[in-house]
Design a protein around this motif. Structure first.
Motif, PDB file in Angstrom:
ATOM      1  N   LEU A   1       1.051  -9.278   6.933  1.00 18.52           N
ATOM      2  CA  LEU A   1       1.243  -7.945   6.925  1.00 18.52           C
ATOM      3  C   LEU A   1       0.696  -7.073   8.361  1.00 18.52           C
ATOM      4  N   THR A   2       1.155  -6.748   9.244  1.00 15.19           N
ATOM      5  CA  THR A   2       0.134  -5.916  10.130  1.00 15.19           C
ATOM      6  C   THR A   2      -0.322  -5.163  10.178  1.00 15.19           C
ATOM      7  N   VAL A   3      -1.354  -4.309  10.011  1.00 11.70           N
ATOM      8  CA  VAL A   3      -1.806  -2.856  10.483  1.00 11.70           C
ATOM      9  C   VAL A   3      -2.435  -2.868  11.337  1.00 11.70           C
ATOM     10  N   ARG A   4      -1.765  -1.355  11.784  1.00 13.53           N
ATOM     11  CA  ARG A   4      -2.276  -1.022  13.764  1.00 13.53           C
ATOM     12  C   ARG A   4      -3.858  -0.179  13.127  1.00 13.53           C
ATOM     13  N   MET A   5      -4.237  -0.128  14.208  1.00 12.46           N
ATOM     14  CA  MET A   5      -5.536   1.395  14.043  1.00 12.46           C
ATOM     15  C   MET A   5      -5.238   1.916  15.068  1.00 12.46           C
ATOM     16  N   ASP A  28      -5.677   5.935  17.544  1.00 14.79           N
ATOM     17  CA  ASP A  28      -6.895   7.580  17.073  1.00 14.79           C
ATOM     18  C   ASP A  28      -4.896   8.045  16.663  1.00 14.79           C
ATOM     19  N   PHE A  29      -5.128   8.751  15.355  1.00 12.41           N
ATOM     20  CA  PHE A  29      -6.197   8.671  14.610  1.00 12.41           C
ATOM     21  C   PHE A  29      -5.245   8.499  12.673  1.00 12.41           C
ATOM     22  N   ALA A  30      -4.423   6.716  12.612  1.00 12.35           N
ATOM     23  CA  ALA A  30      -3.687   6.726  11.967  1.00 12.35           C
ATOM     24  C   ALA A  30      -4.238   5.196  11.323  1.00 12.35           C
ATOM     25  N   TYR A  31      -3.249   4.855  10.482  1.00 12.38           N
ATOM     26  CA  TYR A  31      -2.729   3.662  10.342  1.00 12.38           C
ATOM     27  C   TYR A  31      -1.529   3.554   9.949  1.00 12.38           C
ATOM     28  N   ASP A  32      -0.820   2.177  10.771  1.00 12.76           N
ATOM     29  CA  ASP A  32      -0.104   2.083  10.215  1.00 12.76           C
ATOM     30  C   ASP A  32       0.351   0.789   9.386  1.00 12.76           C
ATOM     31  N   LEU A  33       0.694   1.535   8.377  1.00 10.79           N
ATOM     32  CA  LEU A  33       0.366   0.259   7.108  1.00 10.79           C
ATOM     33  C   LEU A  33       1.364   0.998   5.468  1.00 10.79           C
ATOM     34  N   PRO A  34       1.770   0.199   5.009  1.00 15.41           N
ATOM     35  CA  PRO A  34       2.870   0.499   4.007  1.00 15.41           C
ATOM     36  C   PRO A  34       2.538   1.098   3.033  1.00 15.41           C
ATOM     37  N   GLU A  35       3.298   1.976   2.243  1.00 18.92           N
ATOM     38  CA  GLU A  35       2.468   2.754   0.990  1.00 18.92           C
ATOM     39  C   GLU A  35       3.031   2.195  -0.266  1.00 18.92           C
ATOM     40  N   ILE A  37      -4.111  -9.807   6.099  1.00 13.70           N
ATOM     41  CA  ILE A  37      -3.535  -8.676   6.994  1.00 13.70           C
ATOM     42  C   ILE A  37      -4.169  -8.623   7.938  1.00 13.70           C
ATOM     43  N   GLN A  38      -3.014  -8.831   9.259  1.00 11.45           N
ATOM     44  CA  GLN A  38      -4.202  -9.205  10.437  1.00 11.45           C
ATOM     45  C   GLN A  38      -4.314  -7.371  10.757  1.00 11.45           C
ATOM     46  N   VAL A  39      -5.275  -6.825  11.072  1.00  5.89           N
ATOM     47  CA  VAL A  39      -6.366  -5.781  11.673  1.00  5.89           C
ATOM     48  C   VAL A  39      -5.655  -6.008  13.234  1.00  5.89           C
ATOM     49  N   ILE A  40      -5.312  -4.909  13.633  1.00  4.55           N
ATOM     50  CA  ILE A  40      -4.997  -4.378  15.032  1.00  4.55           C
ATOM     51  C   ILE A  40      -6.368  -3.027  15.459  1.00  4.55           C
ATOM     52  N   ASN A  41      -7.057  -3.370  16.538  1.00  2.47           N
ATOM     53  CA  ASN A  41      -7.408  -1.905  16.818  1.00  2.47           C
ATOM     54  C   ASN A  41      -6.738  -1.364  18.478  1.00  2.47           C
ATOM     55  N   ASN A  42      -5.869  -0.834  18.656  1.00  2.00           N
ATOM     56  CA  ASN A  42      -5.105   0.089  19.313  1.00  2.00           C
ATOM     57  C   ASN A  42      -5.685   1.227  20.472  1.00  2.00           C
TER      58      ASN A  42
END
Length: 533
Positions: free
Chosen positions: A315-319, A321-328, A337-342
């Motif tokens: 799964l990929t989670v993008r961060m 300002d100021f939110a996570y793209d993360l499933p519920e 989980i790949q964590v990417i900071n945009n």
């Protein structure tokens, strides 16, 4: 400089807010490798929320001298540049070698289980392999072979006569790399010091953090800017976090974990001089752990030999300002989980397991006015990443309710921590239901040109009147919930993950939205019913 002052003000504010805690909640995470029993949580769990606290201005902070070095491999097999990992025959995909860092190897032949397990040693361009349990007299002795590796293919050539026919035939083949060994370092956090290597190799590396202390700890990797020394960074710390952060880049790390727990991440570390440190304050005196000795220099040397490949994520989670793209919802068990900071600001992906019956609002309320035991347990995640960087959080979550949270103060929002600006997201973790989500191709009952293809590897494709898909993405199933996302989506309304309830009866697959889906095209496609083809 103004932003740095605001940053520090936010840190000071959090220090005032966070106090000592009462009894703790049960832990919810065991380390993926190896598994470990869940343990009670320290009474200081809430201190872990302040992952970016004041740097104790005016307080001398000295790096701890350490004679610790990286633990050597259990065997000398990896001398030189011999590649590690799994290698599959270019002529027969059922034949494969697995070479491990500890000097062991396995040989596979049309089976998931190895048909041969042994040990190997490398000297220069020669490798010897031997099975200590071999009963065939022709195969008992170790025989050297020449090896070569061009970055993708591993080839052997006999250096002398080999009377062992099976070994001779296996080593007459060429093998293509399937996975490359991912080096691992173990860092133990105590009160208040790190047991960690002095040097590691550049590239992808798994960082495993264990907590043997009585307080929560994390580890943050900071790469010193070129030309900056550890002494200069320490001097900047005395002036405050703003001057210190101007000298470094936040490269990630393992998020806060409660005592007795462990967690791990995979980071891509370029060569250079680093410091690792713990920013969490002690509840007794509110001093950050780094002021008590939890800061250590680390040299990342240029890699030699075969570089480790970037791992694959579930799964990929993008961060941002100021939110996570993360499933519920996420599945229980091991999950990468790949964590990417945009960005544009630095962010972190810390994971807290909530006590039974608690919600994200309880976390916010507690952080605003700490009273009694914290309603959460810190269980890891990814520490601070600068904009444009990424890493992998390797989780092993048990069923329950969690939040992802970012504690970094915002220099452009009067120093308020990011979670007060919306960067906190609650999600559930459940064991998969006994009913399996169907895979294959499903065609709309209303329009034969519309079809979904769900694959067993967690990928999907949507077709609209053509042989080529118009949308491709990833999906996760937990019970009767389906979370989908398209990592290449450019429409902001369609970039996030969204969850639908699914049902499959009489060969018909249908979906019901859980919450609001702002993506019109996705909403329209999931409002249809599909028949398995």
């Amino acid at each position: 400089m103004k932003g740095n002052k605001l940053f520090l003000m936010g840190l000071l504010l959090i220090m005032v807010v966070i106090a000592a805690c009462g009894p703790a909640a049960p832990a919810g995470v065991a380390d993926p490798t190896p598994k470990q029993a869940q343990a009670p949580v320290s009474t200081d769990a809430s201190a872990a929320m302040d992952t970016h606290t004041e740097m104790a201005m005016g307080t001398p902070i000295e790096a701890q001298d350490s004679a610790l070095t990286e633990q050597p491999a259990a065997h000398s097999a990896i001398a030189g540049n011999f590649p590690l990992g799994r290698f599959v025959s270019v002529h027969d995909k059922a034949i494969a070698y697995q070479f491990n860092r500890d000097g062991s190897f396995a040989f596979y032949f049309a089976s998931k289980d190895p048909v041969l397990i042994g040990v190997y040693a490398v000297t220069g361009n020669l490798i010897t392999m031997m099975d200590p349990n071999e009963t065939n007299p022709n195969c008992k002795d170790a025989v050297p072979y020449k090896w070569s590796f061009d970055g993708t293919h591993l080839t052997f050539a006999p250096d002398s006569d080999d009377p062992c026919r099976g070994r001779r035939e296996a080593n007459a083949d060429t093998y293509a790399v399937e996975t490359t060994y991912l080096p691992e370092i173990v860092i133990d956090a105590s009160d208040y010091a790190y047991s960690a290597p002095d040097t590691i190799s550049a590239g992808w590396v798994r960082v495993r953090l264990t907590n043997s202390g009585q307080e929560p700890h994390h580890v943050q990797f900071l790469r010193l800017n070129d030309g900056v020394t550890l002494a200069q960074f320490q001097e900047a710390l005395r002036q405050g976090e703003g001057p210190a952060l101007a000298l470094v880049k936040q490269m990630g790390g393992v998020g806060a974990i409660a005592p007795t727990l462990s967690a791990q991440v995979v980071l891509n570390l370029p060569a250079g001089e680093y410091v690792i440190l713990c920013l969490i304050p002690s509840p007794s005196d509110h001093l950050p752990h780094l002021a008590k000795g939890m800061i250590k220099g680390l040299i990342v040397e240029p890699a030699s030999g075969t570089a480790a490949l970037e791992p694959k994520a579930d799964l990929t989670v993008r961060m941002q300002d100021f939110a996570y793209d993360l499933p519920e919802a996420l599945p229980a068990g091991q999950l990468s989980i790949q964590v990417i900071n945009n960005g544009p600001e630095a962010h972190e992906f810390n994971i807290l397991r909530l006590a039974d019956g608690k919600t994200a609002n309880d976390v916010l309320q507690y952080l605003g006015a700490p009273d009694g035991p914290p309603p959460f347990t810190p269980v890891g995640g990814m520490n601070g990443l600068d904009k444009g960087l990424s890493g992998y959080a390797e989780l092993d979550l048990t069923p329950g309710t969690y939040v992802a949270i970012c504690n970094i103060p915002s220099p452009v929002a009067e120093g308020h921590p990011h979670f007060t600006l919306g960067m906190i997201k609650m999600f559930s973790v459940s064991s998969p239901a006994s009913t399996s989500f169907p895979t294959g191709r499903f065609i709309s009952v209303n329009d034969k040109a519309r079809a979904y293809q769900f694959n067993p590897d967690g990928t999907f494709a949507f077709f609209l009147g053509g042989k080529d898909p118009v949308v491709q993405g990833n999906y996760i199933v937990i019970g009767d919930l389906l979370s989908v996302r398209n990592p290449d989506e450019t429409d902001p309304k369609c970039q996030g993950s969204v969850t639908y309830q699914w049902s499959f009866r009489d060969n018909k697959l249908s979906f019901t939205p859980i919450g609001q889906d702002t993506c019109r095209s996705r909403r329209d496609s999931f409002s249809d019913t599909y028949t398995g083809s």
